[in-house]
Design a protein around this motif. Structure first.
Motif, PDB file in Angstrom:
ATOM      1  N   ASN A  97      25.722  43.752  -7.189  1.00 24.85           N
ATOM      2  CA  ASN A  97      25.530  44.173  -8.571  1.00 24.85           C
ATOM      3  C   ASN A  97      26.877  44.620  -9.126  1.00 24.85           C
ATOM      4  OD1 ASN A  97      24.972  45.789 -10.905  1.00 24.85           O
ATOM      5  ND2 ASN A  97      22.897  46.173 -10.172  1.00 24.85           N
ATOM      6  N   VAL A  98      27.313  44.018 -10.229  1.00 26.02           N
ATOM      7  CA  VAL A  98      28.659  44.292 -10.737  1.00 26.02           C
ATOM      8  C   VAL A  98      28.775  45.673 -11.381  1.00 26.02           C
ATOM      9  CG1 VAL A  98      29.255  41.864 -11.009  1.00 26.02           C
ATOM     10  CG2 VAL A  98      28.174  43.100 -12.918  1.00 26.02           C
ATOM     11  N   ALA A  99      27.660  46.403 -11.487  1.00 23.07           N
ATOM     12  CA  ALA A  99      27.722  47.783 -11.969  1.00 23.07           C
ATOM     13  C   ALA A  99      27.918  48.784 -10.834  1.00 23.07           C
ATOM     14  CB  ALA A  99      26.444  48.137 -12.748  1.00 23.07           C
ATOM     15  N   TYR A 100      27.800  48.320  -9.583  1.00 25.29           N
ATOM     16  CA  TYR A 100      27.886  49.234  -8.442  1.00 25.29           C
ATOM     17  C   TYR A 100      29.312  49.742  -8.238  1.00 25.29           C
ATOM     18  CZ  TYR A 100      23.178  48.058  -6.742  1.00 25.29           C
ATOM     19  OH  TYR A 100      21.833  47.906  -6.598  1.00 25.29           O
ATOM     20  N   ARG A 101      29.396  50.975  -7.770  1.00 23.98           N
ATOM     21  CA  ARG A 101      30.668  51.544  -7.369  1.00 23.98           C
ATOM     22  C   ARG A 101      30.405  52.690  -6.399  1.00 23.98           C
ATOM     23  NH1 ARG A 101      33.314  52.224 -12.694  1.00 23.98           N
ATOM     24  NH2 ARG A 101      35.141  52.574 -11.370  1.00 23.98           N
ATOM     25  N   LYS A 102      31.445  53.182  -5.795  1.00 27.23           N
ATOM     26  CA  LYS A 102      31.421  54.330  -4.890  1.00 27.23           C
ATOM     27  C   LYS A 102      30.375  54.183  -3.785  1.00 27.23           C
ATOM     28  CE  LYS A 102      33.779  57.325  -8.109  1.00 27.23           C
ATOM     29  NZ  LYS A 102      33.840  58.611  -8.810  1.00 27.23           N
ATOM     30  N   SER A 103      29.473  55.141  -3.633  1.00 29.44           N
ATOM     31  CA  SER A 103      28.635  55.196  -2.430  1.00 29.44           C
ATOM     32  C   SER A 103      27.749  53.969  -2.263  1.00 29.44           C
ATOM     33  CB  SER A 103      27.782  56.467  -2.428  1.00 29.44           C
ATOM     34  OG  SER A 103      26.907  56.488  -3.533  1.00 29.44           O
ATOM     35  N   ILE A 104      27.176  53.476  -3.357  1.00 30.26           N
ATOM     36  CA  ILE A 104      26.257  52.338  -3.225  1.00 30.26           C
ATOM     37  C   ILE A 104      27.024  51.059  -2.911  1.00 30.26           C
ATOM     38  CG2 ILE A 104      26.209  51.792  -5.711  1.00 30.26           C
ATOM     39  CD1 ILE A 104      23.193  51.188  -5.310  1.00 30.26           C
ATOM     40  N   LEU A 105      28.229  50.917  -3.493  1.00 27.19           N
ATOM     41  CA  LEU A 105      29.060  49.760  -3.187  1.00 27.19           C
ATOM     42  C   LEU A 105      29.577  49.850  -1.750  1.00 27.19           C
ATOM     43  CD1 LEU A 105      30.515  47.178  -4.020  1.00 27.19           C
ATOM     44  CD2 LEU A 105      32.341  48.601  -4.994  1.00 27.19           C
ATOM     45  N   ARG A 106      29.977  51.028  -1.331  1.00 31.30           N
ATOM     46  CA  ARG A 106      30.446  51.225   0.040  1.00 31.30           C
ATOM     47  C   ARG A 106      29.367  50.855   1.040  1.00 31.30           C
ATOM     48  NH1 ARG A 106      31.742  56.282  -0.333  1.00 31.30           N
ATOM     49  NH2 ARG A 106      29.783  57.125   0.463  1.00 31.30           N
ATOM     50  N   ARG A 107      28.136  51.275   0.766  1.00 30.12           N
ATOM     51  CA  ARG A 107      27.037  50.982   1.692  1.00 30.12           C
ATOM     52  C   ARG A 107      26.835  49.477   1.849  1.00 30.12           C
ATOM     53  NH1 ARG A 107      22.524  51.831   4.381  1.00 30.12           N
ATOM     54  NH2 ARG A 107      20.731  50.515   3.933  1.00 30.12           N
ATOM     55  N   ILE A 108      26.829  48.743   0.755  1.00 28.33           N
ATOM     56  CA  ILE A 108      26.591  47.304   0.832  1.00 28.33           C
ATOM     57  C   ILE A 108      27.727  46.604   1.570  1.00 28.33           C
ATOM     58  CG2 ILE A 108      26.462  45.210  -0.575  1.00 28.33           C
ATOM     59  CD1 ILE A 108      24.828  46.812  -2.586  1.00 28.33           C
ATOM     60  N   CYS A 109      28.959  46.995   1.265  1.00 23.32           N
ATOM     61  CA  CYS A 109      30.102  46.381   1.948  1.00 23.32           C
ATOM     62  C   CYS A 109      30.027  46.618   3.451  1.00 23.32           C
ATOM     63  CB  CYS A 109      31.408  46.946   1.396  1.00 23.32           C
ATOM     64  SG  CYS A 109      31.813  46.426  -0.282  1.00 23.32           S
ATOM     65  N   ASN A 110      29.726  47.830   3.853  1.00 22.75           N
ATOM     66  CA  ASN A 110      29.725  48.165   5.272  1.00 22.75           C
ATOM     67  C   ASN A 110      28.465  47.693   5.986  1.00 22.75           C
ATOM     68  OD1 ASN A 110      32.216  49.378   4.962  1.00 22.75           O
ATOM     69  ND2 ASN A 110      31.392  51.447   4.757  1.00 22.75           N
ATOM     70  N   ASP A 111      27.315  47.860   5.345  1.00 24.78           N
ATOM     71  CA  ASP A 111      26.053  47.501   5.993  1.00 24.78           C
ATOM     72  C   ASP A 111      25.958  45.996   6.228  1.00 24.78           C
ATOM     73  OD1 ASP A 111      23.309  48.468   6.842  1.00 24.78           O
ATOM     74  OD2 ASP A 111      22.737  46.976   5.345  1.00 24.78           O
ATOM     75  N   SER A 112      26.509  45.197   5.309  1.00 23.14           N
ATOM     76  CA  SER A 112      26.434  43.738   5.449  1.00 23.14           C
ATOM     77  C   SER A 112      27.327  43.229   6.578  1.00 23.14           C
ATOM     78  CB  SER A 112      26.844  43.063   4.136  1.00 23.14           C
ATOM     79  OG  SER A 112      28.221  43.259   3.879  1.00 23.14           O
ATOM     80  N   GLY A 113      28.381  43.981   6.906  1.00 18.63           N
ATOM     81  CA  GLY A 113      29.321  43.540   7.934  1.00 18.63           C
ATOM     82  C   GLY A 113      30.244  42.425   7.479  1.00 18.63           C
ATOM     83  N   ALA A 114      30.279  42.158   6.178  1.00 13.83           N
ATOM     84  CA  ALA A 114      31.092  41.056   5.664  1.00 13.83           C
ATOM     85  C   ALA A 114      32.584  41.361   5.798  1.00 13.83           C
ATOM     86  CB  ALA A 114      30.746  40.781   4.202  1.00 13.83           C
ATOM     87  N   LYS A 115      33.351  40.350   6.231  1.00 14.14           N
ATOM     88  CA  LYS A 115      34.800  40.484   6.329  1.00 14.14           C
ATOM     89  C   LYS A 115      35.506  39.970   5.079  1.00 14.14           C
ATOM     90  CE  LYS A 115      34.856  40.025  11.380  1.00 14.14           C
ATOM     91  NZ  LYS A 115      35.382  39.231  12.535  1.00 14.14           N
ATOM     92  N   THR A 116      34.782  39.201   4.261  1.00 14.95           N
ATOM     93  CA  THR A 116      35.373  38.569   3.086  1.00 14.95           C
ATOM     94  C   THR A 116      34.553  38.888   1.851  1.00 14.95           C
ATOM     95  OG1 THR A 116      36.186  36.740   4.454  1.00 14.95           O
ATOM     96  CG2 THR A 116      36.099  36.359   2.075  1.00 14.95           C
ATOM     97  N   ILE A 117      35.238  39.130   0.737  1.00  8.60           N
ATOM     98  CA  ILE A 117      34.574  39.281  -0.548  1.00  8.60           C
ATOM     99  C   ILE A 117      35.239  38.343  -1.546  1.00  8.60           C
ATOM    100  CG2 ILE A 117      36.046  41.259  -1.209  1.00  8.60           C
ATOM    101  CD1 ILE A 117      33.637  42.298  -2.844  1.00  8.60           C
ATOM    102  N   ILE A 118      34.431  37.590  -2.276  1.00  8.74           N
ATOM    103  CA  ILE A 118      34.912  36.799  -3.411  1.00  8.74           C
ATOM    104  C   ILE A 118      34.675  37.667  -4.639  1.00  8.74           C
ATOM    105  CG2 ILE A 118      34.677  34.666  -4.717  1.00  8.74           C
ATOM    106  CD1 ILE A 118      33.561  33.352  -2.172  1.00  8.74           C
ATOM    107  N   VAL A 119      35.751  38.122  -5.272  1.00 13.75           N
ATOM    108  CA  VAL A 119      35.648  39.175  -6.268  1.00 13.75           C
ATOM    109  C   VAL A 119      36.478  38.853  -7.498  1.00 13.75           C
ATOM    110  CG1 VAL A 119      37.494  40.488  -5.122  1.00 13.75           C
ATOM    111  CG2 VAL A 119      35.917  41.670  -6.665  1.00 13.75           C
ATOM    112  N   ASP A 120      35.914  39.086  -8.654  1.00 11.31           N
ATOM    113  CA  ASP A 120      36.674  38.956  -9.896  1.00 11.31           C
ATOM    114  C   ASP A 120      37.670  40.108  -9.983  1.00 11.31           C
ATOM    115  OD1 ASP A 120      37.145  39.362 -12.951  1.00 11.31           O
ATOM    116  OD2 ASP A 120      36.203  37.396 -12.814  1.00 11.31           O
ATOM    117  N   ARG A 121      38.866  39.804 -10.474  1.00 15.49           N
ATOM    118  CA  ARG A 121      39.915  40.818 -10.525  1.00 15.49           C
ATOM    119  C   ARG A 121      39.477  42.065 -11.295  1.00 15.49           C
ATOM    120  NH1 ARG A 121      44.817  39.855  -8.608  1.00 15.49           N
ATOM    121  NH2 ARG A 121      45.459  41.759  -9.675  1.00 15.49           N
ATOM    122  N   GLN A 122      38.593  41.913 -12.256  1.00 13.90           N
ATOM    123  CA  GLN A 122      38.189  43.058 -13.071  1.00 13.90           C
ATOM    124  C   GLN A 122      37.442  44.123 -12.270  1.00 13.90           C
ATOM    125  OE1 GLN A 122      34.844  42.374 -15.912  1.00 13.90           O
ATOM    126  NE2 GLN A 122      34.816  40.282 -15.069  1.00 13.90           N
TER     127      GLN A 122
END
Length: 379
Positions: A97-122
């Protein structure tokens, strides 16, 4: 209004993103599949070629079979190409979700175990905020709608200490041919994080066959056919509603999708008129926004004929009459692909009805708090 195809025509082994797109290309070829309100047009064949390039490019980049990849992109046509490319590669989409930040974004990044993110510069500032807490992320593949930024691989300082940067274009191989090591129907296509209504978001592990079942159920709700032009009503592509119920369902049944980034009352009816929208996915809130607008004599003089409304507004009968549409509804969750459907032409007993159980596809029983099956009619 009826579907041209039946899901029974598609064997279980063929229910993968790659095989279903190949099937759609064989049937619809250069017909427009995606159109943006800004004028970009992507045909079925275009999407197949670009997603093939991505599948080959992802493999060459080091994304392995069933590797999770975070996606944090705006609602651009390349989002769908990335989703299809990951599916063909056999990798796992983890939409953010592009509105996510801080704790909720951290949880998704870490819980998924993903090593790569395709991310818009914004959205890089969001990752910079949590850079010190990231556990698995190693690479940021940078996407930008602004051509002047595409050569800029700089990362914010804390994120740069942790991750390397790559350009999105590095994922685009020259090979437009089919990716041979195709995913199987039982492979994961995504880890879809829920909204976390009663606690932290949970990642729902979804197979190719499961996402097909969701899309096929949505197609039944909307009675999709190749003549349909499906307006996305600004629903975000990171959500299963837009990605599966609108785009994937339209892909399977040969429709055209009109994409607008974000919802606006001012744009809704002009978009429908300009692009010939015949069907829409309306959240109850959006339906209410439209209902609250001043009534005009031309309200029913539009191409729109089919509305899926979730949930129904209290004035649904008057809404249908005022705007000259039929209304269907249903119930689905990320985990449960459309077990309840209310078809067009069926009367609604009240605005709380979400349809009837699809007993040809689901077994339905209700249990009490002690796991005892309840008699029919029990609240």
């Amino acid at each position: 209004m009826a579907n041209v195809f039946s899901s029974a025509d598609i064997p279980l082994e063929e229910r993968t993103v790659g095989r279903l797109l190949a099937r759609a290309v064989a049937l619809f070829g250069n017909k427009p599949f995606l159109q943006t309100v800004e004028g970009e047009v992507v045909t079925y064949a275009d999407l197949d070629r670009r997603s093939n390039r991505l599948a080959h490019g992802l493999a060459g980049f080091g994304i392995g079979h069933q590797d999770p990849v975070l996606i944090m992109l705006p609602d651009v046509t390349d989002y769908i190409a990335v989703w299809c490319g990951l599916g063909k590669r056999g990798a796992i989409e983890v939409p953010v979700n592009v509105a996510y930040r801080k704790s909720i974004l951290r949880r998704i990044c870490n819980d998924s175990g993903a090593k790569t993110i395709i991310v818009d510069r914004q959205y890089l500032d969001r990752l910079e905020e949590i850079a010190g807490d990231l556990e698995s992320l190693e690479c940021c593949v940078l996407f930008s709608q602004d051509e002047t930024q595409r050569g800029d691989l700089s990362l914010p300082p804390k994120l740069a200490e942790r991750c390397r940067a790559a350009a999105f274009e590095e994922l685009l191989a020259d090979d437009e041919g089919p990716f041979e090591a195709e995913a199987a129907f039982h492979d994961l296509v995504g880890i879809m994080y829920t909204s976390g209504t009663t606690g932290p978001s949970k990642g729902v592990a979804v197979t190719h066959a499961h996402s097909f079942a969701y899309a096929e159920g949505a197609a039944e709700i909307f009675a999709l056919c190749p003549e349909d032009v499906f307006y996305n009503s600004g629903l975000p592509l990171f959500h299963v509603g837009a990605q599966w119920a609108v785009c994937y369902a339209s892909m399977i049944y040969g429709g055209t999708v009109i994409l607008r980034q974000g919802y606006s009352n001012d744009h809704f009816w002009p978009d429908i008129a300009e692009h010939g929208g015949t069907v829409v996915f309306l959240l109850g809130a959006i339906a209410n926004f439209l209902w609250q607008q001043p009534e005009t004599p031309k309200d029913a003089a539009t191409p729109l004929k089919k509305v899926g409304m979730f949930p129904l507004v209290l004035e649904h009968e008057a809404f249908a009459k005022r705007f000259g549409v039929e209304i269907s509804s249903g119930y689905a969750s990320t985990e449960d692909p459309c077990p309840m459907i209310h078809h067009f032409g069926e009367p609604f007993p009240n605005n709380k009805c979400v349809g009837y159980a699809r007993t040809d596809k689901f077994e339905v029983r209700i249990f009490d708090e002690l796991d005892r099956e309840c008699p029919r009619g029990t609240m």
